[in-house]
Design an enzyme around this catalytic site. Structure first.
Site, PDB file in Angstrom:
ATOM      1  N   GLY A  36      85.732   3.374 -21.059  1.00 26.08           N
ATOM      2  CA  GLY A  36      85.959   4.272 -19.925  1.00 26.08           C
ATOM      3  C   GLY A  36      84.773   4.280 -18.988  1.00 26.08           C
ATOM      4  O   GLY A  36      83.734   3.677 -19.255  1.00 26.08           O
ATOM      5  N   LYS A  37      85.009   4.987 -17.888  1.00 26.50           N
ATOM      6  CA  LYS A  37      83.991   5.029 -16.850  1.00 26.50           C
ATOM      7  C   LYS A  37      83.774   6.497 -16.519  1.00 26.50           C
ATOM      8  O   LYS A  37      84.735   7.230 -16.292  1.00 26.50           O
ATOM      9  CB  LYS A  37      84.548   4.278 -15.632  1.00 26.50           C
ATOM     10  N   GLY A  38      82.530   6.913 -16.516  1.00 28.11           N
ATOM     11  CA  GLY A  38      82.225   8.297 -16.164  1.00 28.11           C
ATOM     12  C   GLY A  38      81.519   8.347 -14.831  1.00 28.11           C
ATOM     13  O   GLY A  38      81.430   7.344 -14.131  1.00 28.11           O
ATOM     14  N   PHE A  60      78.378   8.690 -14.244  1.00 26.79           N
ATOM     15  CA  PHE A  60      77.069   8.034 -14.176  1.00 26.79           C
ATOM     16  C   PHE A  60      76.973   6.719 -14.932  1.00 26.79           C
ATOM     17  O   PHE A  60      75.882   6.211 -15.136  1.00 26.79           O
ATOM     18  CB  PHE A  60      75.983   8.996 -14.647  1.00 26.79           C
ATOM     19  N   GLY A  61      78.101   6.186 -15.359  1.00 28.13           N
ATOM     20  CA  GLY A  61      78.010   4.901 -16.047  1.00 28.13           C
ATOM     21  C   GLY A  61      79.262   4.609 -16.837  1.00 28.13           C
ATOM     22  O   GLY A  61      80.273   5.294 -16.681  1.00 28.13           O
ATOM     23  N   ARG A  62      79.161   3.586 -17.683  1.00 28.13           N
ATOM     24  CA  ARG A  62      80.320   3.162 -18.444  1.00 28.13           C
ATOM     25  C   ARG A  62      80.097   3.376 -19.931  1.00 28.13           C
ATOM     26  O   ARG A  62      78.965   3.461 -20.386  1.00 28.13           O
ATOM     27  CB  ARG A  62      80.580   1.681 -18.197  1.00 28.13           C
ATOM     28  N   TYR A  97      82.279   7.264 -32.138  1.00 27.12           N
ATOM     29  CA  TYR A  97      83.446   6.706 -31.451  1.00 27.12           C
ATOM     30  C   TYR A  97      84.667   7.601 -31.682  1.00 27.12           C
ATOM     31  O   TYR A  97      85.003   7.911 -32.823  1.00 27.12           O
ATOM     32  CB  TYR A  97      83.710   5.287 -31.976  1.00 27.12           C
ATOM     33  N   ALA A  98      85.303   7.997 -30.597  1.00 21.57           N
ATOM     34  CA  ALA A  98      86.518   8.821 -30.697  1.00 21.57           C
ATOM     35  C   ALA A  98      87.725   7.931 -30.371  1.00 21.57           C
ATOM     36  O   ALA A  98      88.035   7.703 -29.203  1.00 21.57           O
ATOM     37  CB  ALA A  98      86.424   9.998 -29.744  1.00 21.57           C
ATOM     38  N   ASP A 118      81.052  24.080 -20.140  1.00 20.31           N
ATOM     39  CA  ASP A 118      81.861  23.115 -19.396  1.00 20.31           C
ATOM     40  C   ASP A 118      82.962  22.541 -20.277  1.00 20.31           C
ATOM     41  O   ASP A 118      83.215  21.352 -20.261  1.00 20.31           O
ATOM     42  CB  ASP A 118      80.960  21.991 -18.849  1.00 20.31           C
TER      43      ASP A 118
HETATM   44  P1  AMP Z   1      82.074   9.978 -19.716  1.00 18.15           P
HETATM   45  O1  AMP Z   1      81.069   9.181 -18.968  1.00 18.15           O
HETATM   46  O2  AMP Z   1      81.496  10.712 -20.874  1.00 18.15           O
HETATM   47  O3  AMP Z   1      82.912  10.854 -18.826  1.00 18.15           O
HETATM   48  O4  AMP Z   1      83.072   8.919 -20.374  1.00 18.15           O
HETATM   49  C1  AMP Z   1      83.960   8.127 -19.637  1.00 18.15           C
HETATM   50  C2  AMP Z   1      85.193   7.811 -20.466  1.00 18.15           C
HETATM   51  O5  AMP Z   1      84.859   6.983 -21.573  1.00 18.15           O
HETATM   52  C3  AMP Z   1      85.834   9.033 -21.085  1.00 18.15           C
HETATM   53  O6  AMP Z   1      86.738   9.591 -20.207  1.00 18.15           O
HETATM   54  C4  AMP Z   1      86.507   8.490 -22.345  1.00 18.15           C
HETATM   55  O7  AMP Z   1      87.790   7.988 -22.023  1.00 18.15           O
HETATM   56  C5  AMP Z   1      85.608   7.343 -22.717  1.00 18.15           C
HETATM   57  N1  AMP Z   1      84.664   7.786 -23.766  1.00 18.15           N
HETATM   58  C6  AMP Z   1      83.502   8.450 -23.582  1.00 18.15           C
HETATM   59  N2  AMP Z   1      82.889   8.698 -24.743  1.00 18.15           N
HETATM   60  C7  AMP Z   1      83.678   8.178 -25.707  1.00 18.15           C
HETATM   61  C8  AMP Z   1      83.591   8.118 -27.135  1.00 18.15           C
HETATM   62  N3  AMP Z   1      82.555   8.645 -27.777  1.00 18.15           N
HETATM   63  N4  AMP Z   1      84.588   7.515 -27.808  1.00 18.15           N
HETATM   64  C9  AMP Z   1      85.649   6.993 -27.146  1.00 18.15           C
HETATM   65  N5  AMP Z   1      85.792   7.017 -25.797  1.00 18.15           N
HETATM   66  C10 AMP Z   1      84.821   7.600 -25.086  1.00 18.15           C
END
Ligand code: AMP
Length: 279
Positions: free
Chosen positions: A25-27, A29-31, A97-98, A141
Protein backbone atom coordinates in the site's frame (compact mmCIF):
# COMPACT_ATOMS: atom_id res chain seq x y z
CA UNK A 1 11.59 -11.58 14.39
CA UNK A 2 9.70 -11.04 17.68
CA UNK A 3 12.16 -13.30 19.54
CA UNK A 4 15.13 -11.61 17.86
CA UNK A 5 13.98 -8.16 18.94
CA UNK A 6 13.16 -9.49 22.44
CA UNK A 7 16.63 -11.05 22.81
CA UNK A 8 18.51 -8.17 21.27
CA UNK A 9 16.50 -4.94 21.38
CA UNK A 10 19.57 -2.92 20.40
CA UNK A 11 20.08 -4.81 17.12
CA UNK A 12 20.99 -2.49 14.27
CA UNK A 13 18.86 -3.52 11.30
CA UNK A 14 19.63 -2.62 7.70
CA UNK A 15 18.08 -3.22 4.29
CA UNK A 16 20.52 -6.14 3.81
CA UNK A 17 18.61 -8.07 6.49
CA UNK A 18 15.47 -8.19 4.34
CA UNK A 19 14.18 -9.62 1.06
CA UNK A 20 11.63 -7.18 -0.32
CA UNK A 21 8.35 -8.47 -1.78
CA UNK A 22 5.21 -6.94 -3.25
CA UNK A 23 3.97 -3.44 -2.38
CA UNK A 24 1.14 -3.57 0.19
CA UNK A 25 0.00 0.00 0.00
CA UNK A 26 0.81 3.63 -0.22
CA UNK A 27 0.42 6.11 2.60
CA UNK A 28 0.81 9.86 2.92
CA UNK A 29 4.58 9.66 3.46
CA UNK A 30 5.74 6.55 1.68
CA UNK A 31 5.08 2.99 0.67
CA UNK A 32 4.65 -0.25 2.55
CA UNK A 33 6.16 -3.51 1.25
CA UNK A 34 5.86 -7.14 2.20
CA UNK A 35 9.32 -8.25 3.34
CA UNK A 36 11.09 -11.25 4.85
CA UNK A 37 13.87 -11.14 7.36
CA UNK A 38 16.54 -13.26 5.67
CA UNK A 39 17.82 -15.21 8.67
CA UNK A 40 14.60 -16.13 10.44
CA UNK A 41 12.37 -16.04 7.29
CA UNK A 42 9.93 -14.03 9.40
CA UNK A 43 7.42 -12.07 7.30
CA UNK A 44 6.99 -8.39 8.12
CA UNK A 45 5.66 -5.21 6.53
CA UNK A 46 8.38 -2.67 5.79
CA UNK A 47 7.19 0.93 5.76
CA UNK A 48 9.50 3.21 3.80
CA UNK A 49 9.30 6.93 4.55
CA UNK A 50 11.27 9.58 2.66
CA UNK A 51 13.23 11.83 4.99
CA UNK A 52 12.64 14.75 2.63
CA UNK A 53 8.85 14.49 3.23
CA UNK A 54 9.31 14.33 6.99
CA UNK A 55 11.58 17.36 6.94
CA UNK A 56 9.27 19.28 4.60
CA UNK A 57 6.33 18.88 6.97
CA UNK A 58 8.52 19.12 10.10
CA UNK A 59 7.23 15.80 11.33
CA UNK A 60 10.39 14.27 12.79
CA UNK A 61 9.31 14.80 16.40
CA UNK A 62 5.90 13.30 15.69
CA UNK A 63 7.40 10.31 13.87
CA UNK A 64 9.92 9.67 16.62
CA UNK A 65 7.12 9.82 19.20
CA UNK A 66 5.00 7.43 17.09
CA UNK A 67 7.91 5.00 16.82
CA UNK A 68 8.80 5.13 20.49
CA UNK A 69 5.21 4.66 21.61
CA UNK A 70 4.47 1.84 19.18
CA UNK A 71 7.66 -0.14 20.00
CA UNK A 72 6.82 -0.01 23.70
CA UNK A 73 3.30 -1.48 23.28
CA UNK A 74 2.66 -5.25 23.44
CA UNK A 75 -0.97 -6.22 22.94
CA UNK A 76 -2.64 -8.71 20.56
CA UNK A 77 -4.75 -5.88 19.11
CA UNK A 78 -1.96 -3.34 18.69
CA UNK A 79 0.22 -3.69 15.58
CA UNK A 80 3.80 -4.40 16.64
CA UNK A 81 6.65 -2.16 15.54
CA UNK A 82 9.71 -4.41 15.82
CA UNK A 83 12.29 -1.76 15.07
CA UNK A 84 13.50 0.84 12.60
CA UNK A 85 16.57 1.92 10.67
CA UNK A 86 17.49 4.53 8.11
CA UNK A 87 19.81 5.32 5.23
CA UNK A 88 20.67 8.70 3.75
CA UNK A 89 17.23 9.22 2.16
CA UNK A 90 14.76 6.93 3.87
CA UNK A 91 13.46 5.74 7.21
CA UNK A 92 12.30 2.09 7.41
CA UNK A 93 9.77 0.86 9.96
CA UNK A 94 9.72 -2.92 10.57
CA UNK A 95 6.05 -3.64 11.26
CA UNK A 96 3.99 -6.70 12.05
CA UNK A 97 2.36 -7.87 8.81
CA UNK A 98 -1.44 -7.61 8.78
CA UNK A 99 -2.47 -10.11 6.12
CA UNK A 100 -6.15 -9.08 6.10
CA UNK A 101 -5.37 -5.45 5.19
CA UNK A 102 -7.55 -2.51 6.08
CA UNK A 103 -10.79 -2.94 7.98
CA UNK A 104 -11.98 0.04 5.94
CA UNK A 105 -11.94 -2.09 2.77
CA UNK A 106 -13.95 -4.82 4.50
CA UNK A 107 -16.52 -2.21 5.51
CA UNK A 108 -16.75 -0.74 1.99
CA UNK A 109 -17.10 -4.23 0.46
CA UNK A 110 -20.15 -5.18 2.49
CA UNK A 111 -21.42 -1.62 3.22
CA UNK A 112 -22.03 -2.57 6.86
CA UNK A 113 -20.91 -5.31 9.22
CA UNK A 114 -22.94 -7.88 11.13
CA UNK A 115 -23.57 -7.27 14.85
CA UNK A 116 -21.23 -10.16 15.67
CA UNK A 117 -18.40 -8.66 13.60
CA UNK A 118 -19.02 -5.13 14.89
CA UNK A 119 -19.17 -6.25 18.54
CA UNK A 120 -16.00 -8.33 18.14
CA UNK A 121 -14.09 -5.37 16.67
CA UNK A 122 -15.43 -2.96 19.32
CA UNK A 123 -14.50 -5.41 22.08
CA UNK A 124 -10.96 -5.86 20.62
CA UNK A 125 -10.56 -2.10 20.27
CA UNK A 126 -11.81 -1.50 23.81
CA UNK A 127 -9.29 -3.97 25.22
CA UNK A 128 -6.45 -2.46 23.16
CA UNK A 129 -7.42 1.06 24.28
CA UNK A 130 -7.66 -0.02 27.93
CA UNK A 131 -4.10 -1.32 27.60
CA UNK A 132 -2.92 1.91 25.89
CA UNK A 133 -4.64 4.10 28.49
CA UNK A 134 -2.98 2.08 31.27
CA UNK A 135 0.33 3.01 29.65
CA UNK A 136 -0.83 6.65 29.50
CA UNK A 137 -1.17 6.57 25.70
CA UNK A 138 -4.16 8.30 24.08
CA UNK A 139 -4.45 7.30 20.40
CA UNK A 140 -6.68 10.22 19.24
CA UNK A 141 -6.81 9.07 15.60
CA UNK A 142 -8.76 5.84 15.66
CA UNK A 143 -10.59 5.50 12.32
CA UNK A 144 -11.23 2.56 9.98
CA UNK A 145 -8.15 3.37 7.84
CA UNK A 146 -5.94 2.93 10.90
CA UNK A 147 -7.38 -0.46 11.76
CA UNK A 148 -5.80 -3.48 10.10
CA UNK A 149 -6.73 -7.17 10.22
CA UNK A 150 -4.37 -10.13 10.61
CA UNK A 151 -4.72 -13.49 8.82
CA UNK A 152 -7.38 -14.64 11.31
CA UNK A 153 -9.39 -11.43 11.07
CA UNK A 154 -8.10 -10.12 14.39
CA UNK A 155 -8.14 -6.32 14.64
CA UNK A 156 -4.84 -4.44 14.99
CA UNK A 157 -4.58 -0.73 15.78
CA UNK A 158 -1.92 0.83 13.57
CA UNK A 159 -0.58 4.32 13.02
CA UNK A 160 0.25 6.02 16.26
CA UNK A 161 1.05 9.25 14.42
CA UNK A 162 -1.33 11.36 16.48
CA UNK A 163 -1.07 9.54 19.75
CA UNK A 164 0.36 11.12 22.86
CA UNK A 165 1.79 9.82 26.06
CA UNK A 166 0.21 11.95 28.71
CA UNK A 167 -0.87 12.19 32.30
CA UNK A 168 -2.69 15.49 31.98
CA UNK A 169 -5.33 17.06 29.76
CA UNK A 170 -4.07 17.83 26.25
CA UNK A 171 -4.74 20.87 24.08
CA UNK A 172 -3.58 20.35 20.48
CA UNK A 173 -6.00 20.00 17.57
CA UNK A 174 -5.57 16.85 15.50
CA UNK A 175 -7.32 14.01 13.67
CA UNK A 176 -10.08 13.73 11.07
CA UNK A 177 -13.25 15.68 11.90
CA UNK A 178 -15.82 12.85 11.61
CA UNK A 179 -14.22 10.86 14.42
CA UNK A 180 -13.45 13.76 16.74
CA UNK A 181 -15.09 14.28 20.10
CA UNK A 182 -16.77 17.67 20.76
CA UNK A 183 -14.00 18.75 23.13
CA UNK A 184 -11.42 18.15 20.38
CA UNK A 185 -13.44 19.89 17.66
CA UNK A 186 -13.64 22.91 19.97
CA UNK A 187 -9.92 22.64 20.69
CA UNK A 188 -10.61 22.36 24.40
CA UNK A 189 -8.56 20.34 26.85
CA UNK A 190 -9.20 16.63 26.38
CA UNK A 191 -8.22 13.34 27.94
CA UNK A 192 -8.63 9.58 27.51
CA UNK A 193 -12.38 9.93 27.00
CA UNK A 194 -11.81 11.14 23.41
CA UNK A 195 -11.03 7.53 22.46
CA UNK A 196 -14.33 6.39 24.11
CA UNK A 197 -16.28 8.85 21.93
CA UNK A 198 -14.52 7.46 18.86
CA UNK A 199 -15.59 3.94 19.85
CA UNK A 200 -19.21 5.16 19.64
CA UNK A 201 -18.57 6.67 16.20
CA UNK A 202 -16.94 3.48 14.95
CA UNK A 203 -19.64 1.24 16.37
CA UNK A 204 -22.21 3.32 14.47
CA UNK A 205 -20.16 3.24 11.26
CA UNK A 206 -19.61 -0.53 11.49
CA UNK A 207 -23.37 -1.11 11.78
CA UNK A 208 -24.73 1.57 9.44
CA UNK A 209 -21.84 1.96 6.96
CA UNK A 210 -21.24 5.68 7.50
CA UNK A 211 -20.21 7.78 10.51
CA UNK A 212 -23.15 9.39 12.38
CA UNK A 213 -22.32 13.07 11.86
CA UNK A 214 -21.36 12.90 8.20
CA UNK A 215 -22.37 16.04 6.29
CA UNK A 216 -21.75 17.91 3.03
CA UNK A 217 -19.28 20.32 4.60
CA UNK A 218 -16.80 20.30 7.48
CA UNK A 219 -18.71 23.09 9.16
CA UNK A 220 -21.95 21.07 9.08
CA UNK A 221 -20.14 18.04 10.54
CA UNK A 222 -18.74 20.37 13.20
CA UNK A 223 -22.25 21.63 14.07
CA UNK A 224 -23.69 18.10 14.17
CA UNK A 225 -20.91 16.90 16.50
CA UNK A 226 -21.40 19.88 18.81
CA UNK A 227 -25.16 19.24 19.02
CA UNK A 228 -24.64 15.46 19.22
CA UNK A 229 -27.19 15.33 16.40
CA UNK A 230 -27.59 11.56 16.54
CA UNK A 231 -30.27 9.57 14.73
CA UNK A 232 -30.59 5.91 13.83
CA UNK A 233 -31.85 5.05 10.31
CA UNK A 234 -34.51 2.31 10.18
CA UNK A 235 -32.43 0.26 7.72
CA UNK A 236 -30.28 -1.72 8.11
CA UNK A 237 -31.90 -3.35 11.14
CA UNK A 238 -29.79 -2.78 14.23
CA UNK A 239 -30.68 -4.11 17.68
CA UNK A 240 -31.84 -1.83 20.52
CA UNK A 241 -28.85 -2.99 22.60
CA UNK A 242 -26.37 -1.76 19.98
CA UNK A 243 -28.13 1.62 19.83
CA UNK A 244 -28.02 1.78 23.63
CA UNK A 245 -24.24 1.31 23.65
CA UNK A 246 -23.73 3.95 20.92
CA UNK A 247 -25.95 6.43 22.81
CA UNK A 248 -23.94 5.90 26.01
CA UNK A 249 -20.66 6.64 24.20
CA UNK A 250 -21.73 9.64 22.09
CA UNK A 251 -22.27 11.85 25.12
CA UNK A 252 -21.08 15.45 25.02
CA UNK A 253 -19.91 15.57 28.64
CA UNK A 254 -16.76 13.42 28.46
CA UNK A 255 -17.01 12.42 32.14
CA UNK A 256 -20.44 10.83 31.49
CA UNK A 257 -19.32 8.55 28.64
CA UNK A 258 -19.37 4.83 29.31
CA UNK A 259 -15.97 3.69 30.61
CA UNK A 260 -13.94 1.04 28.78
CA UNK A 261 -14.62 -1.35 31.64
CA UNK A 262 -18.38 -0.82 31.33
CA UNK A 263 -18.23 -1.30 27.53
CA UNK A 264 -16.83 -4.78 28.11
CA UNK A 265 -19.76 -5.51 30.48
CA UNK A 266 -22.42 -4.12 28.12
CA UNK A 267 -25.11 -6.70 27.16
CA UNK A 268 -24.57 -6.10 23.42
CA UNK A 269 -20.84 -6.92 23.75
CA UNK A 270 -21.47 -9.91 26.04
CA UNK A 271 -24.07 -11.30 23.64
CA UNK A 272 -22.28 -10.69 20.31
CA UNK A 273 -18.49 -10.37 20.67
CA UNK A 274 -16.37 -13.40 19.87
CA UNK A 275 -14.09 -13.95 22.91
CA UNK A 276 -11.16 -15.00 20.68
CA UNK A 277 -11.31 -11.68 18.80
CA UNK A 278 -11.54 -13.42 15.43
CA UNK A 279 -14.50 -13.28 13.10
P1 AMP B 1 0.13 3.80 5.77
O1 AMP B 1 1.29 4.51 5.18
O2 AMP B 1 0.37 3.31 7.15
O3 AMP B 1 -1.16 4.56 5.63
O4 AMP B 1 -0.04 2.46 4.90
C1 AMP B 1 -0.45 2.45 3.57
C2 AMP B 1 -1.19 1.16 3.26
O5 AMP B 1 -0.32 0.04 3.34
C3 AMP B 1 -2.30 0.85 4.24
O6 AMP B 1 -3.47 1.46 3.85
C4 AMP B 1 -2.40 -0.67 4.21
O7 AMP B 1 -3.24 -1.08 3.15
C5 AMP B 1 -0.98 -1.07 3.90
N1 AMP B 1 -0.29 -1.43 5.16
C6 AMP B 1 0.29 -0.59 6.04
N2 AMP B 1 0.83 -1.24 7.07
C7 AMP B 1 0.58 -2.55 6.86
C8 AMP B 1 0.88 -3.75 7.59
N3 AMP B 1 1.55 -3.70 8.74
N4 AMP B 1 0.47 -4.92 7.08
C9 AMP B 1 -0.22 -4.96 5.91
N5 AMP B 1 -0.54 -3.87 5.17
C10 AMP B 1 -0.14 -2.68 5.64
Amino acid sequence: MPSQTEKNPQKQWSLQDFEIGKPLGKGKFGRVYLARETKSKYIVALKVIFKEQIEKYRLHHQLRREMEIQTSLRHPNVLRLFGWFHDSERIYLILEYAHGGELYKELRKTSHLTEKQAATYISSLTQALAYCHEKHVIHRDIKPENLLLDHEGRLKIADFGWSVQSRSKRHTMCGTLDYLAPEMVENKAHDYAVDNWTLGILCYEFLYGAPPFEAESQSDTFRRIMKVDLSFPSTPYVSAEAKDLISRLLVKDSSKRLSLEKIMEHPWIIKNADPTGTC
